[in-house]
Design an enzyme around this catalytic site. Structure first.
Site, mmCIF file in Angstrom:
data_model
loop_
_atom_site.group_PDB
_atom_site.id
_atom_site.type_symbol
_atom_site.label_atom_id
_atom_site.label_comp_id
_atom_site.label_asym_id
_atom_site.label_seq_id
_atom_site.Cartn_x
_atom_site.Cartn_y
_atom_site.Cartn_z
ATOM 1 N N LEU A 59 -34.107 57.757 -15.690
ATOM 2 C CA LEU A 59 -33.546 57.384 -16.844
ATOM 3 C C LEU A 59 -32.032 56.932 -17.427
ATOM 4 C CD1 LEU A 59 -36.748 58.904 -18.924
ATOM 5 C CD2 LEU A 59 -36.196 56.188 -18.053
ATOM 6 N N SER A 124 -42.898 71.315 -26.946
ATOM 7 C CA SER A 124 -43.332 72.461 -26.513
ATOM 8 C C SER A 124 -43.205 72.989 -27.692
ATOM 9 C CB SER A 124 -42.482 72.631 -25.051
ATOM 10 O OG SER A 124 -42.545 74.140 -24.668
ATOM 11 N N TYR A 148 -33.147 74.859 -21.721
ATOM 12 C CA TYR A 148 -34.220 74.022 -22.168
ATOM 13 C C TYR A 148 -34.968 73.012 -22.982
ATOM 14 C CZ TYR A 148 -39.776 72.650 -21.116
ATOM 15 O OH TYR A 148 -40.664 71.975 -21.727
ATOM 16 N N LYS A 152 -35.547 69.996 -25.452
ATOM 17 C CA LYS A 152 -36.658 69.883 -25.966
ATOM 18 C C LYS A 152 -36.292 69.586 -28.342
ATOM 19 C CE LYS A 152 -39.318 69.879 -23.208
ATOM 20 N NZ LYS A 152 -39.818 67.712 -22.780
ATOM 21 N N ASN A 198 -44.690 79.912 -12.789
ATOM 22 C CA ASN A 198 -45.682 79.710 -13.434
ATOM 23 C C ASN A 198 -47.076 80.849 -13.752
ATOM 24 O OD1 ASN A 198 -44.495 76.721 -14.589
ATOM 25 N ND2 ASN A 198 -44.764 77.985 -16.131
ATOM 26 N N ARG A 291 -40.332 89.078 -17.490
ATOM 27 C CA ARG A 291 -39.154 88.674 -17.780
ATOM 28 C C ARG A 291 -38.039 88.663 -18.375
ATOM 29 N NH1 ARG A 291 -41.850 83.348 -15.981
ATOM 30 N NH2 ARG A 291 -42.416 83.403 -17.518
ATOM 31 N N ASP A 294 -39.051 86.633 -22.123
ATOM 32 C CA ASP A 294 -40.934 86.376 -22.515
ATOM 33 C C ASP A 294 -41.166 86.836 -23.935
ATOM 34 O OD1 ASP A 294 -41.404 84.678 -20.203
ATOM 35 O OD2 ASP A 294 -42.809 86.456 -19.291
HETATM 36 P P1 NAD Z 1 -43.196 66.986 -14.067
HETATM 37 O O1 NAD Z 1 -42.239 67.297 -13.950
HETATM 38 O O2 NAD Z 1 -44.883 66.929 -13.337
HETATM 39 O O3 NAD Z 1 -43.289 65.633 -14.452
HETATM 40 C C1 NAD Z 1 -41.562 64.796 -15.282
HETATM 41 C C2 NAD Z 1 -41.950 64.154 -14.369
HETATM 42 O O4 NAD Z 1 -40.682 63.671 -14.365
HETATM 43 C C3 NAD Z 1 -41.292 63.793 -12.700
HETATM 44 O O5 NAD Z 1 -42.158 63.126 -12.106
HETATM 45 C C4 NAD Z 1 -39.693 63.423 -12.774
HETATM 46 O O6 NAD Z 1 -40.306 63.075 -11.497
HETATM 47 C C5 NAD Z 1 -40.257 62.700 -13.808
HETATM 48 N N1 NAD Z 1 -38.379 62.991 -13.996
HETATM 49 C C6 NAD Z 1 -37.907 64.030 -14.988
HETATM 50 N N2 NAD Z 1 -36.344 63.143 -15.074
HETATM 51 C C7 NAD Z 1 -37.125 61.694 -14.658
HETATM 52 C C8 NAD Z 1 -35.201 60.534 -14.651
HETATM 53 N N3 NAD Z 1 -34.438 60.874 -15.051
HETATM 54 N N4 NAD Z 1 -36.033 59.838 -14.617
HETATM 55 C C9 NAD Z 1 -36.928 59.003 -14.274
HETATM 56 N N5 NAD Z 1 -38.262 59.877 -14.175
HETATM 57 C C10 NAD Z 1 -37.882 61.710 -14.148
HETATM 58 O O7 NAD Z 1 -43.801 68.052 -15.511
HETATM 59 P P2 NAD Z 1 -44.858 67.861 -16.384
HETATM 60 O O8 NAD Z 1 -45.370 69.391 -16.603
HETATM 61 O O9 NAD Z 1 -45.784 66.524 -16.308
HETATM 62 O O10 NAD Z 1 -44.188 67.763 -17.880
HETATM 63 C C11 NAD Z 1 -44.227 66.710 -18.441
HETATM 64 C C12 NAD Z 1 -42.906 66.571 -19.633
HETATM 65 O O11 NAD Z 1 -43.849 67.801 -20.418
HETATM 66 C C13 NAD Z 1 -42.170 67.296 -19.696
HETATM 67 O O12 NAD Z 1 -41.171 66.645 -20.075
HETATM 68 C C14 NAD Z 1 -42.318 68.501 -19.517
HETATM 69 O O13 NAD Z 1 -41.030 69.134 -20.374
HETATM 70 C C15 NAD Z 1 -43.059 68.499 -20.990
HETATM 71 N N6 NAD Z 1 -44.010 69.807 -21.401
HETATM 72 C C16 NAD Z 1 -44.278 70.839 -19.958
HETATM 73 C C17 NAD Z 1 -45.207 71.942 -19.633
HETATM 74 C C18 NAD Z 1 -46.027 72.463 -18.631
HETATM 75 O O14 NAD Z 1 -46.185 73.072 -19.106
HETATM 76 N N7 NAD Z 1 -45.583 72.051 -18.118
HETATM 77 C C19 NAD Z 1 -45.266 72.437 -21.412
HETATM 78 C C20 NAD Z 1 -44.602 71.438 -22.370
HETATM 79 C C21 NAD Z 1 -43.802 70.524 -22.475
HETATM 80 N N1 UDP Z 2 -46.613 85.575 -15.773
HETATM 81 C C1 UDP Z 2 -46.978 86.485 -15.036
HETATM 82 N N2 UDP Z 2 -45.990 86.373 -13.388
HETATM 83 C C2 UDP Z 2 -46.010 85.134 -13.051
HETATM 84 C C3 UDP Z 2 -45.511 84.262 -14.258
HETATM 85 C C4 UDP Z 2 -45.782 84.473 -15.268
HETATM 86 O O1 UDP Z 2 -46.404 87.862 -15.648
HETATM 87 O O2 UDP Z 2 -45.692 85.143 -11.838
HETATM 88 C C5 UDP Z 2 -46.990 85.800 -17.076
HETATM 89 C C6 UDP Z 2 -45.604 85.682 -17.897
HETATM 90 O O3 UDP Z 2 -44.894 86.431 -18.321
HETATM 91 C C7 UDP Z 2 -46.553 84.769 -19.644
HETATM 92 C C8 UDP Z 2 -47.837 84.251 -19.322
HETATM 93 O O4 UDP Z 2 -47.630 85.179 -17.756
HETATM 94 O O5 UDP Z 2 -46.814 85.887 -20.465
HETATM 95 C C9 UDP Z 2 -47.336 82.806 -18.805
HETATM 96 O O6 UDP Z 2 -46.264 82.099 -18.009
HETATM 97 P P1 UDP Z 2 -45.604 81.292 -17.839
HETATM 98 O O7 UDP Z 2 -44.520 80.726 -16.595
HETATM 99 O O8 UDP Z 2 -46.971 80.474 -17.287
HETATM 100 O O9 UDP Z 2 -45.496 80.330 -19.242
HETATM 101 P P2 UDP Z 2 -45.128 80.812 -20.343
HETATM 102 O O10 UDP Z 2 -43.882 81.743 -20.198
HETATM 103 O O11 UDP Z 2 -44.359 78.675 -19.986
HETATM 104 O O12 UDP Z 2 -45.632 80.484 -21.522
#
Ligand code: NAD
Ligand code: UDP
Length: 337
Positions: A59, A124, A148, A152, A198, A291, A294
């Site tokens: 991008l 998020s 991060y 967002k 995670n 952590r 958290d």
């Molecule tokens: P992911 O890392 O698996 O997927 C993101 C994709 O974007 C990857 O394939 C990466 O290669 C691509 N990417 C990153 N920067 C890029 C760039 N500059 N140009 C082109 N491609 C690029 O992550 P995900 O878990 O699928 O998350 C997708 C979206 O959802 C992200 O924006 C993330 O911040 C958001 N989100 C994820 C979670 C979660 O827990 N997984 C929670 C809340 C929000």
């Molecule tokens: N957590 C944990 N051990 C791990 C990873 C996460 O105890 O190895 C806990 C963390 O403290 C939180 C919950 O699991 O209470 C979810 O964490 P995660 O990183 O999956 O998501 P987020 O913090 O983004 O909600």
């Protein structure tokens, strides 16, 4: 007309592609594979039996992005591409701001240039910071605690200003809670590189024998059992929410925000027990220090998504644990298996 998917090879993007292809939608996908593998896209083709166009584009390369949008009849976009690791964002803030913010600005400029003013953005629950109470509704105050989360929140504000300046846009901001699980086929799933940050990927690797013991980060939180409480949502349910959001965006203009969660909070210990029940495998764990950053509890009030989008989560916590494990079992080393 086609829908542009940015970050389609990623965890949530690949699951969303399956739902859209199965719904008969035409997709054009871009990804630079900075956190994903081409194999994920092959698996999407295998699950659906359908094809799509793919371009390996960053991008940050605005010219390449312009060409993709110019030449492919794009009328809307689902924007997943971004970096997402909280800890890494604290260590490398410039990388995160540049990739996530500049990438989104490039994307919006190109979409506007070709009149594709319809976007669904992956936000998020992190934008709620440390909420004063739970469940969280969309009108709660917004704040963040790390770069991060800041990206967002900044992108949410940029999108609001874009809409204010040009009311032809249709923008859905989906605030995801904690996506887990995998497609029922076991062909696609979460494939973290290195030690998982995670909870679910970590538990899954303990179950598979790849790691010895889960560290539970603190048991002195203000929650029923002392461990942190989150709203875990099956990634396929989350994927379906994007389809609903695009369907709405095709009929109205405006900007709106939706919590995408189940509305139910589970503690870390609840998840360990649910995982054991769903898979029959004992999860070794030990309690360690908290952590940093958290919070006690975070779960959604998902009523608005139901009322406005007609969406609600359908899978329960055991489905999520079982499907995570099924993916891991079939792909012990993720897409490299
Ligand atoms: P992911 O890392 O698996 O997927 C993101 C994709 O974007 C990857 O394939 C990466 O290669 C691509 N990417 C990153 N920067 C890029 C760039 N500059 N140009 C082109 N491609 C690029 O992550 P995900 O878990 O699928 O998350 C997708 C979206 O959802 C992200 O924006 C993330 O911040 C958001 N989100 C994820 C979670 C979660 O827990 N997984 C929670 C809340 C929000
Ligand atoms: N957590 C944990 N051990 C791990 C990873 C996460 O105890 O190895 C806990 C963390 O403290 C939180 C919950 O699991 O209470 C979810 O964490 P995660 O990183 O999956 O998501 P987020 O913090 O983004 O909600």
């Amino acid at each position: 007309m086609a829908i542009l998917i940015t970050g389609g090879a990623g965890y949530i993007g690949s699951h969303t592609m399956v739902e859209f292809l199965n719904a008969g939608r035409e997709l054009v996908v871009v990804d630079n594979f900075m956190n994903s593998k081409p194999e994920a896209l092959e698996r999407v083709r295998k699950i659906t039996g359908k094809d799509f166009k793919f371009f390996q584009v960053d991008l940050l390369d605005k010219e390449a992005l312009d060409k993709v949008v110019r030449e492919n009849n794009i009328d809307s976009c689902i924007h997943f591409a971004g970096l997402k690791a909280v800890g890494e964002s604290c260590a490398k803030p410039m990388l995160y701001y540049h990739n996530n913010i500049t990438g989104t600005l490039n994307l919006c400029e190109v979409l506007a240039k070709y009149g594709a003013k319809r976007i669904v953005f992956s936000s998020s629950a992190t934008v709620y910071g440390n909420p004063a109470s739970v469940p969280i509704t969309e009108d709660f105050p917004l704040s963040t605690t790390n770069p991060y989360g800041e990206t967002k929140l900044m992108i949410e504000r940029i999108l609001k200003d874009i809409y204010n300046a040009d009311n032809e846009w249709s923008i859905s901001v989906l605030r995801y809670f904690n996506p887990i699980g995998a497609h029922k086929s076991g062909l696609i799933g979460e494939d973290p590189q290195g030690i998982p940050n995670n909870l679910l990927p970590y538990i899954t690797q303990v179950a598979a024998g790849r790691r010895e013991c889960l560290s539970i980060f603190g048991n002195d939180y203000n929650t029923p059992d002392g461990t942190g409480v989150r709203d875990y949502i099956h990634v396929v349910d989350l994927a379906r929410a994007h389809l609903k959001a695009i369907e709405l965006a095709e009929t109205v203009t405006g900007i709106d925000y939706f919590n995408i969660g189940t509305g139910v909070g589970y503690s870390v210990l609840d998840i360990v027990h649910a995982y054991e029940k769903a898979t029959g495998i004992k999860i070794n764990y030990k309690i360690t220090a908290r952590r940093p950053g958290d919070i006690d509890e975070c779960y959604a009030n998902p009523k608005k998504a139901y009322e406005v989008l007609g969406w609600k989560a359908e899978n329960n916590i055991e489905d999520m644990c079982r499907d995570s494990y099924n993916w891991q079992r079939q792909n012990p080393n993720g897409y490299d298996s």
